[in-house]
Design a protein around this motif. Structure first.
Motif, mmCIF file in Angstrom:
data_model
loop_
_atom_site.group_PDB
_atom_site.id
_atom_site.type_symbol
_atom_site.label_atom_id
_atom_site.label_comp_id
_atom_site.label_asym_id
_atom_site.label_seq_id
_atom_site.Cartn_x
_atom_site.Cartn_y
_atom_site.Cartn_z
ATOM 1 N N PHE A 121 0.915 -1.106 -0.033
ATOM 2 C CA PHE A 121 0.101 -0.061 0.007
ATOM 3 C C PHE A 121 0.882 1.264 -0.072
ATOM 4 O O PHE A 121 1.805 1.412 0.854
ATOM 5 C CB PHE A 121 -0.927 0.049 1.278
ATOM 6 N N ILE A 123 0.985 5.645 -1.087
ATOM 7 C CA ILE A 123 0.688 6.796 -1.434
ATOM 8 C C ILE A 123 1.723 7.767 -1.870
ATOM 9 O O ILE A 123 2.656 8.039 -0.883
ATOM 10 C CB ILE A 123 -0.399 7.609 -0.859
ATOM 11 N N ARG A 129 -1.685 11.758 3.332
ATOM 12 C CA ARG A 129 -2.315 12.543 4.584
ATOM 13 C C ARG A 129 -3.407 13.622 3.902
ATOM 14 O O ARG A 129 -3.590 14.839 4.356
ATOM 15 C CB ARG A 129 -1.559 13.557 5.551
ATOM 16 N N GLY A 131 -6.340 12.248 2.520
ATOM 17 C CA GLY A 131 -7.611 11.245 2.054
ATOM 18 C C GLY A 131 -7.636 10.581 0.915
ATOM 19 O O GLY A 131 -8.644 9.840 0.867
ATOM 20 N N GLY A 133 -5.637 7.866 0.376
ATOM 21 C CA GLY A 133 -5.371 6.372 0.746
ATOM 22 C C GLY A 133 -6.740 5.901 1.198
ATOM 23 O O GLY A 133 -6.783 4.793 0.691
ATOM 24 N N ARG A 134 -7.433 6.764 1.771
ATOM 25 C CA ARG A 134 -8.697 6.320 2.271
ATOM 26 C C ARG A 134 -9.421 5.864 1.144
ATOM 27 O O ARG A 134 -10.275 4.859 1.081
ATOM 28 C CB ARG A 134 -9.345 7.128 3.417
ATOM 29 N N SER A 157 3.085 -0.962 8.134
ATOM 30 C CA SER A 157 3.875 0.051 8.754
ATOM 31 C C SER A 157 3.242 0.820 9.854
ATOM 32 O O SER A 157 1.888 0.600 9.930
ATOM 33 C CB SER A 157 4.086 1.171 7.944
ATOM 34 N N LYS A 166 -7.500 4.966 12.513
ATOM 35 C CA LYS A 166 -8.159 6.503 12.371
ATOM 36 C C LYS A 166 -9.471 6.132 11.243
ATOM 37 O O LYS A 166 -10.711 6.715 11.493
ATOM 38 C CB LYS A 166 -7.368 7.242 11.486
ATOM 39 N N HIS A 167 -9.466 5.623 10.261
ATOM 40 C CA HIS A 167 -10.698 5.599 9.210
ATOM 41 C C HIS A 167 -11.432 4.235 9.869
ATOM 42 O O HIS A 167 -12.664 4.319 9.050
ATOM 43 C CB HIS A 167 -10.005 5.437 7.957
HETATM 44 N N1 ACO Z 1 2.526 9.243 10.210
HETATM 45 C C1 ACO Z 1 1.546 8.666 10.901
HETATM 46 N N2 ACO Z 1 0.218 8.506 10.643
HETATM 47 C C2 ACO Z 1 -0.046 8.602 9.017
HETATM 48 C C3 ACO Z 1 1.114 9.002 8.512
HETATM 49 C C4 ACO Z 1 2.223 9.464 8.886
HETATM 50 N N3 ACO Z 1 3.331 10.056 8.417
HETATM 51 N N4 ACO Z 1 0.651 9.267 7.231
HETATM 52 C C5 ACO Z 1 -0.528 8.715 7.079
HETATM 53 N N5 ACO Z 1 -1.020 8.469 8.372
HETATM 54 C C6 ACO Z 1 -2.269 7.706 8.739
HETATM 55 C C7 ACO Z 1 -2.987 8.761 9.976
HETATM 56 O O1 ACO Z 1 -3.751 7.993 10.722
HETATM 57 C C8 ACO Z 1 -3.339 9.811 8.888
HETATM 58 O O2 ACO Z 1 -4.427 10.688 9.738
HETATM 59 P P1 ACO Z 1 -3.978 11.780 10.304
HETATM 60 O O3 ACO Z 1 -3.352 12.921 9.269
HETATM 61 O O4 ACO Z 1 -5.283 12.781 10.917
HETATM 62 O O5 ACO Z 1 -2.911 11.652 11.420
HETATM 63 C C9 ACO Z 1 -4.134 9.026 7.809
HETATM 64 O O6 ACO Z 1 -3.079 7.954 7.725
HETATM 65 C C10 ACO Z 1 -4.495 9.684 6.607
HETATM 66 O O7 ACO Z 1 -5.063 8.872 6.054
HETATM 67 P P2 ACO Z 1 -5.033 9.029 4.237
HETATM 68 O O8 ACO Z 1 -4.697 10.511 4.032
HETATM 69 O O9 ACO Z 1 -6.309 8.682 3.603
HETATM 70 O O10 ACO Z 1 -3.845 8.212 4.370
HETATM 71 P P3 ACO Z 1 -2.634 8.521 3.026
HETATM 72 O O11 ACO Z 1 -3.152 9.020 1.652
HETATM 73 O O12 ACO Z 1 -1.511 9.189 3.725
HETATM 74 O O13 ACO Z 1 -2.192 6.864 2.765
HETATM 75 C C11 ACO Z 1 -0.450 5.288 3.453
HETATM 76 C C12 ACO Z 1 -1.738 5.960 3.923
HETATM 77 C C13 ACO Z 1 -0.648 4.636 2.224
HETATM 78 C C14 ACO Z 1 -0.292 4.493 4.750
HETATM 79 C C15 ACO Z 1 0.547 6.185 3.395
HETATM 80 O O14 ACO Z 1 0.849 7.257 4.376
HETATM 81 C C16 ACO Z 1 1.938 5.700 2.609
HETATM 82 O O15 ACO Z 1 1.826 5.614 1.615
HETATM 83 N N6 ACO Z 1 2.886 5.546 3.785
HETATM 84 C C17 ACO Z 1 4.281 5.137 3.303
HETATM 85 C C18 ACO Z 1 4.089 3.792 2.818
HETATM 86 C C19 ACO Z 1 3.563 2.690 3.841
HETATM 87 O O16 ACO Z 1 3.896 2.936 4.898
HETATM 88 N N7 ACO Z 1 2.753 1.982 3.304
HETATM 89 C C20 ACO Z 1 1.919 0.753 4.309
HETATM 90 C C21 ACO Z 1 2.978 -0.222 4.270
HETATM 91 S S1 ACO Z 1 2.383 -1.651 5.008
HETATM 92 C C22 ACO Z 1 1.534 -2.617 3.795
HETATM 93 O O17 ACO Z 1 1.650 -2.295 2.519
HETATM 94 C C23 ACO Z 1 0.974 -3.838 3.884
#
Ligand code: ACO
Length: 266
Positions: A121, A123, A129, A131, A133-134, A157, A166-167
């Motif tokens: 997964f 983004i 952050r 929305g 990913g959601r 992660s 959160k979601h």
């Molecule tokens: N630190 C902590 N929490 C985070 C972060 C961050 N840097 N980024 C996203 N989140 C979580 C929080 O709950 C956040 O809510 P908040 O901003 O109110 O704290 C929420 O996700 C945000 O939701 P979205 O905007 O819908 O999510 P997003 O578009 O950021 O996608 C994802 C989430 C995919 C985890 C993205 O942050 C990402 O690509 N991260 C790097 C790669 C990663 O860790 N991927 C998951 C690996 S595990 C697997 O693949 C099975």
């Protein structure tokens, strides 16, 4: 992520499914166009997979065109059609797939199952952050007619765990001794013979499998084979539906087709 070619010509929708065929679901064209499309989609998967691996500090990519071959994996690609000067850009992706896994429920009963899993997964850093990913995750849940607690997650992660909390309010982790994570509710309808490949109750796993659960994911646990009691009939606890002296073997359809137990891709 930008590419030199026109992403909008490959994908007309905001979220697009790609499988081992490396062709968009709505593709129509001749053989030459097919090979061109496959080449471009391979490039997208390889580059996005690499970016995801870097973001997760993994040594090698979990997602690539070659790793889709021969699998039932689905990659959902999120497209921003106005990005890259109107050529379209790939904002992120989510990969799901089925895996044969040994999994433990809250009381330490071991099941050999083939659940749907979230395998990768990502983004793009510039779009996190917001929305997106959601949107992607919700689309996948609807497409696969599932709910967050029914999916096994391959080594999530912290960002992903926070995302789920959160979601979707999902946070109660049931400790496992592989790199997968499942949540409370995962086993609710597993106790049906058709879902179970094999189940067994093992004393050795109960303390090891649950002592650190419900709060954190730990990856340093020994693997199944490292527990000596796994092979010892004396180690089996005798109560409830798992009281059998030998593992209960149910004739789940997946067992007959593919009895190989696979581990994490990471
Ligand atoms: N630190 C902590 N929490 C985070 C972060 C961050 N840097 N980024 C996203 N989140 C979580 C929080 O709950 C956040 O809510 P908040 O901003 O109110 O704290 C929420 O996700 C945000 O939701 P979205 O905007 O819908 O999510 P997003 O578009 O950021 O996608 C994802 C989430 C995919 C985890 C993205 O942050 C990402 O690509 N991260 C790097 C790669 C990663 O860790 N991927 C998951 C690996 S595990 C697997 O693949 C099975």
């Amino acid at each position: 992520m930008d590419f030199k070619f026109n992403v909008n010509k490959l994908f007309v929708k905001k979220i697009n499914k790609v499988t081992h065929t490396l062709v968009p679901a709505d593709f129509s064209g001749n053989l030459q166009e097919l090979s061109d499309v496959q080449m471009k989609i391979s490039k997208i998967l390889d580059d996005m997979g690499e970016a995801s691996a870097i973001a997760q500090c993994l040594k090698k990519s979990v997602t690539s065109a070659s790793r889709l071959q021969g699998t039932d994996h689905i990659v959902y690609l999120l497209v921003d059609s106005i990005g890259n000067g109107g050529l379209g850009t790939i904002v992120g992706f989510l990969k799901t797939g089925s895996k044969n896994l040994f999994l433990f429920d809250e009381v330490g009963s071991c099941f050999q199952l083939r659940p749907r899993c979230v395998l990768d997964f990502y983004i793009h850093e510039s779009k996190q952050r917001m929305g997106l990913g959601r949107i992607l995750y919700q689309h996948m849940l609807e497409d696969e007619c599932t709910t967050p607690e029914k999916l096994a997650i391959d080594r999530p992660s912290n960002k992903f765990l926070q995302f789920l909390q959160k979601h979707y309010g999902v946070h109660d982790i049931i400790g496992q001794n592989n790199k997968f994570v499942v949540f409370k509710g995962f086993f609710d309808d597993v106790y049906q013979p058709s879902n179970v490949i094999q189940s067994m109750q093992l004393d050795g796993f109960i303390s090891a499998g649950t002592s650190r659960n419900n709060s954190n994911v730990t990856h340093e646990r020994p693997l199944l084979r490292d527990y000596p009691k796994f092979h010892s009939p004396a180690a089996r606890r005798s109560y409830g539906r798992h009281a059998a002296a030998k593992p209960i073997i149910h004739d789940g359809p997946a067992l007959r087709q593919n009895n190989k137990c696979t581990g994490s891709d990471k």
